[in-house]
Write a protein that holds these residues in place. Sequence first.
Motif, PDB file in Angstrom:
ATOM      1  N   ILE A 280      42.413  38.793  39.028  1.00 15.49           N
ATOM      2  CA  ILE A 280      41.852  37.319  39.037  1.00 15.49           C
ATOM      3  C   ILE A 280      40.437  37.638  38.738  1.00 15.49           C
ATOM      4  O   ILE A 280      40.064  36.693  37.753  1.00 15.49           O
ATOM      5  N   ASN A 281      39.471  38.414  39.237  1.00 11.58           N
ATOM      6  CA  ASN A 281      38.210  38.275  38.923  1.00 11.58           C
ATOM      7  C   ASN A 281      38.024  38.836  37.543  1.00 11.58           C
ATOM      8  O   ASN A 281      37.087  38.018  36.862  1.00 11.58           O
TER       9      ASN A 281
ATOM     10  N   ALA B 141      30.035  34.560  40.827  1.00  5.69           N
ATOM     11  CA  ALA B 141      29.543  35.064  42.143  1.00  5.69           C
ATOM     12  C   ALA B 141      30.256  34.196  43.309  1.00  5.69           C
ATOM     13  O   ALA B 141      30.612  34.887  44.457  1.00  5.69           O
ATOM     14  N   TYR B 142      30.373  32.838  43.090  1.00  4.71           N
ATOM     15  CA  TYR B 142      30.953  31.933  43.994  1.00  4.71           C
ATOM     16  C   TYR B 142      32.568  32.546  44.262  1.00  4.71           C
ATOM     17  O   TYR B 142      33.046  32.525  45.215  1.00  4.71           O
ATOM     18  N   VAL B 143      33.256  32.750  43.070  1.00  4.39           N
ATOM     19  CA  VAL B 143      34.499  33.204  43.260  1.00  4.39           C
ATOM     20  C   VAL B 143      34.824  34.535  43.713  1.00  4.39           C
ATOM     21  O   VAL B 143      35.513  34.640  44.563  1.00  4.39           O
ATOM     22  N   ALA B 144      33.701  35.384  43.350  1.00  9.09           N
ATOM     23  CA  ALA B 144      34.126  36.813  44.130  1.00  9.09           C
ATOM     24  C   ALA B 144      33.820  36.778  45.523  1.00  9.09           C
ATOM     25  O   ALA B 144      34.229  37.829  46.101  1.00  9.09           O
TER      26      ALA B 144
ATOM     27  N   MET C 255      46.586  31.542  37.399  1.00  7.29           N
ATOM     28  CA  MET C 255      47.623  31.250  36.494  1.00  7.29           C
ATOM     29  C   MET C 255      48.015  32.506  35.682  1.00  7.29           C
ATOM     30  O   MET C 255      49.205  32.706  35.374  1.00  7.29           O
ATOM     31  N   MET C 256      46.847  32.931  34.751  1.00  7.17           N
ATOM     32  CA  MET C 256      47.074  33.855  33.951  1.00  7.17           C
ATOM     33  C   MET C 256      47.832  35.183  34.677  1.00  7.17           C
ATOM     34  O   MET C 256      48.406  35.899  34.118  1.00  7.17           O
ATOM     35  N   THR C 257      47.335  35.398  35.797  1.00  6.72           N
ATOM     36  CA  THR C 257      47.615  37.013  36.458  1.00  6.72           C
ATOM     37  C   THR C 257      48.973  36.619  37.264  1.00  6.72           C
ATOM     38  O   THR C 257      49.396  37.561  37.734  1.00  6.72           O
TER      39      THR C 257
ATOM     40  N   THR D 291      37.727  25.890  38.382  1.00  6.65           N
ATOM     41  CA  THR D 291      38.457  25.681  37.358  1.00  6.65           C
ATOM     42  C   THR D 291      38.772  27.265  36.930  1.00  6.65           C
ATOM     43  O   THR D 291      39.731  27.563  36.408  1.00  6.65           O
ATOM     44  N   SER D 292      37.726  28.219  36.751  1.00  8.86           N
ATOM     45  CA  SER D 292      38.136  29.399  36.462  1.00  8.86           C
ATOM     46  C   SER D 292      38.942  30.164  37.330  1.00  8.86           C
ATOM     47  O   SER D 292      39.772  30.877  36.922  1.00  8.86           O
ATOM     48  N   LEU D 293      38.756  29.919  38.507  1.00  9.76           N
ATOM     49  CA  LEU D 293      39.818  30.564  39.766  1.00  9.76           C
ATOM     50  C   LEU D 293      40.997  30.066  39.394  1.00  9.76           C
ATOM     51  O   LEU D 293      42.062  30.950  39.554  1.00  9.76           O
TER      52      LEU D 293
END
Length: 466
Positions: free
Chosen positions: A354-355, A168-171, A336-338, A329-331
């Motif tokens: 990204i999400n 939720a923080y990321v989104a 980098m993955m996308t 970290t997840s962001l």
Amino acid sequence: MTGVIVACVLLLSLGAAWLARVRSRHMSVETLLVADRALPAPMLFILTVGEIYSIGSIVAFPAGLYGHGVSYGYWFLGYLLLAFPVGYFVGPAIWQRAKQYDACTLPEVFGRHFKSVAFERLTAWACVIALVPWGQFQFIGLRSVLDTMGFSATPAAGLAGCAVIAFAYVALGGVRASTYVAFLKDVLMLFGIAAVGVGAICMQYKLSGGHADIVRPTLALPSGSSLVFAITTILYQGIGFYFQPSVTPYLFTARSAQAVRKAMIFMPLYMLMYPFAVFATIFALRFLPPLSNPNAVFFHVAGVLLPPWMVALAAAGAVLAGLLVLAATSLNIAAMMTRNIAPKLGRRHPKRAINLAVILFLVLALVATAHAPAIMLTALNVSGYIGIQFASLWFLILTGWPASARIAGLGLFSGAGLAIALFASGVSLGGVNPGLIGLLANCAIVFCPLWRGRGAVRVHTKKDLL
């Protein structure tokens, strides 16, 4: 009571993340990842210390002292004291390079500097491998805190809830949301550590009959191989701290190089909380029965000394600390993955990609945590042995030393491989940190004079060096 207080704090943190979303005029990819490179020095300070002083400060640091002795505290505090002066000088230069290359991720700096898409992809994979243990470290710390709160019967449900909040923080606001939540987290964590520390001092004074030796160390001072390890770890982690992928991207969010420099000046002030954690650990060693799980020592002392509502606030601060780093970290991994590893996946709908990548990482890390070791130091070692090896690439970039992507990659992976091999083999090194040996081998390869002029990336103008 504890559950209600922690739940209220988490709802308040989601409100802070939503406020970050409302105050952002638009939510572009650059806003999501680097806050439009617009954070002033105070906000950069809050964001950076929020990520540096994570759940390890309230869980792992007392656990390390409790389980490994005072030598743990020497290198833990020593490398931070060395890292901040290093960051004061290299932090602005790192920001300038990221701005010059218009980079939102670390591999974009490397790939554009060395003019190699393949090298960008390769370093992206290395960054992801280094960051995965760091993310898992947060889950391990969160599980330890949840256990102390009485949720040990349903650890999977508690951690799943943490993963949802981190997403939720990321989104809601990306890295800017982490900045807003960090204000709340810092207040609660500093309050919790100071309250437990003061309570430990007062209780030791009472139990000692009013003697002045209430904080007399109960652990042997480091000597021999433990002293060598402390010194080499301070050098290795202090010099390489701001070059690792778990820290460097936060510098990209600054408004200017001067903002980075101003933020670095006040970083050491945050270390004032560590003496209180030391007092709490000494109290546990002198007056409480031995604990089978060192990770629980801080909150065990808190439960003995403080009323339940204060313990709940301290636990809420620890939970927010873990969630903040987990979200960031997840962001970072998802970006980098996308953008670097599989850019075609995020070309049409980059924010959606990204999400989705964030969700994938959180699920995988959640599953991996079920098989994690009890002590959290191992996860940090694996992450550091890989992440700090990126220092050699930054040395090349910041000094303008001519080296090709092939040589830079050879040094990076040779250093990381050597460090991990030495660590896994258990061979005696006289206490020398294997990461330092790996970094020296890494730098010896990339700065070898034999490679000069052989397909190297050269810096031709003074402007490129600034």
